[in-house]
Scaffold this motif. Structure first.
Motif, mmCIF file in Angstrom:
data_model
loop_
_atom_site.group_PDB
_atom_site.id
_atom_site.type_symbol
_atom_site.label_atom_id
_atom_site.label_comp_id
_atom_site.label_asym_id
_atom_site.label_seq_id
_atom_site.Cartn_x
_atom_site.Cartn_y
_atom_site.Cartn_z
ATOM 1 N N GLN A 109 86.813 18.738 58.024
ATOM 2 C CA GLN A 109 87.346 17.477 57.531
ATOM 3 C C GLN A 109 88.519 17.762 56.596
ATOM 4 N N LYS A 110 89.608 17.029 56.780
ATOM 5 C CA LYS A 110 90.777 17.219 55.920
ATOM 6 C C LYS A 110 90.528 16.598 54.558
ATOM 7 N N GLN A 111 91.057 17.275 53.548
ATOM 8 C CA GLN A 111 90.942 16.773 52.187
ATOM 9 C C GLN A 111 91.951 15.649 51.977
ATOM 10 N N SER A 112 91.560 14.640 51.214
ATOM 11 C CA SER A 112 92.477 13.536 50.936
ATOM 12 C C SER A 112 93.633 14.044 50.078
ATOM 13 N N PRO A 113 94.781 13.387 50.127
ATOM 14 C CA PRO A 113 95.912 13.810 49.294
ATOM 15 C C PRO A 113 95.578 13.838 47.804
ATOM 16 N N VAL A 114 94.782 12.893 47.343
ATOM 17 C CA VAL A 114 94.399 12.859 45.920
ATOM 18 C C VAL A 114 93.550 14.076 45.568
ATOM 19 N N GLU A 115 92.552 14.378 46.395
ATOM 20 C CA GLU A 115 91.698 15.538 46.144
ATOM 21 C C GLU A 115 92.481 16.842 46.286
ATOM 22 N N MET A 116 93.411 16.886 47.228
ATOM 23 C CA MET A 116 94.238 18.075 47.400
ATOM 24 C C MET A 116 95.066 18.323 46.148
ATOM 25 N N ARG A 117 95.636 17.268 45.587
ATOM 26 C CA ARG A 117 96.443 17.396 44.372
ATOM 27 C C ARG A 117 95.587 17.903 43.213
ATOM 28 N N LYS A 118 94.360 17.386 43.088
ATOM 29 C CA LYS A 118 93.450 17.860 42.037
ATOM 30 C C LYS A 118 93.176 19.354 42.210
ATOM 31 N N VAL A 176 88.255 29.541 48.839
ATOM 32 C CA VAL A 176 87.162 29.499 49.813
ATOM 33 C C VAL A 176 87.218 28.160 50.545
ATOM 34 N N PRO A 177 87.282 28.173 51.856
ATOM 35 C CA PRO A 177 87.284 26.911 52.597
ATOM 36 C C PRO A 177 85.940 26.187 52.432
ATOM 37 N N VAL A 178 86.014 24.878 52.336
ATOM 38 C CA VAL A 178 84.816 24.048 52.198
ATOM 39 C C VAL A 178 84.360 23.632 53.593
ATOM 40 N N ARG A 184 80.626 21.983 49.376
ATOM 41 C CA ARG A 184 81.558 21.707 48.273
ATOM 42 C C ARG A 184 80.811 21.640 46.947
ATOM 43 N N VAL A 185 79.675 20.952 46.945
ATOM 44 C CA VAL A 185 78.861 20.843 45.729
ATOM 45 C C VAL A 185 78.426 22.233 45.257
ATOM 46 N N LYS A 186 77.968 23.061 46.183
ATOM 47 C CA LYS A 186 77.528 24.417 45.834
ATOM 48 C C LYS A 186 78.690 25.246 45.284
ATOM 49 N N LEU A 187 79.844 25.137 45.912
ATOM 50 C CA LEU A 187 81.007 25.886 45.437
ATOM 51 C C LEU A 187 81.424 25.434 44.044
#
Length: 59
Positions: free
Chosen positions: A4-13, A31-33, A39-42
């Motif tokens: 799944q692609k990360q949203s632009p907002v999350e990518m910026r964060k 590390v790729p999610v 993601r939570v674990k990472l």
């Protein structure tokens, strides 16, 4: 199943966080999610690592 692609907002964060690590001289490994649970674990591991670095810095 395609990642799944990360949203632009999350990518910026994420990019802001990486820039801060680089400025601070903290080594990191990207590390790729795989999914939301991964993601939570990472993020939990990331938080634990930062806390350990802080503890070592204050010791």
């Amino acid at each position: 199943m395609a990642p799944q692609k990360q949203s632009p907002v999350e990518m910026r964060k994420s990019l802001v966080l990486v820039e801060e690590l680089v400025r601070s001289g903290i080594e990191f490994v990207p590390v790729p999610v795989l999914d939301a649970d991964h993601r939570v674990k990472l993020l939990e591991e990331f938080d634990a690592s930062l806390n350990e670095l802080l503890k070592r810095t204050l010791a």
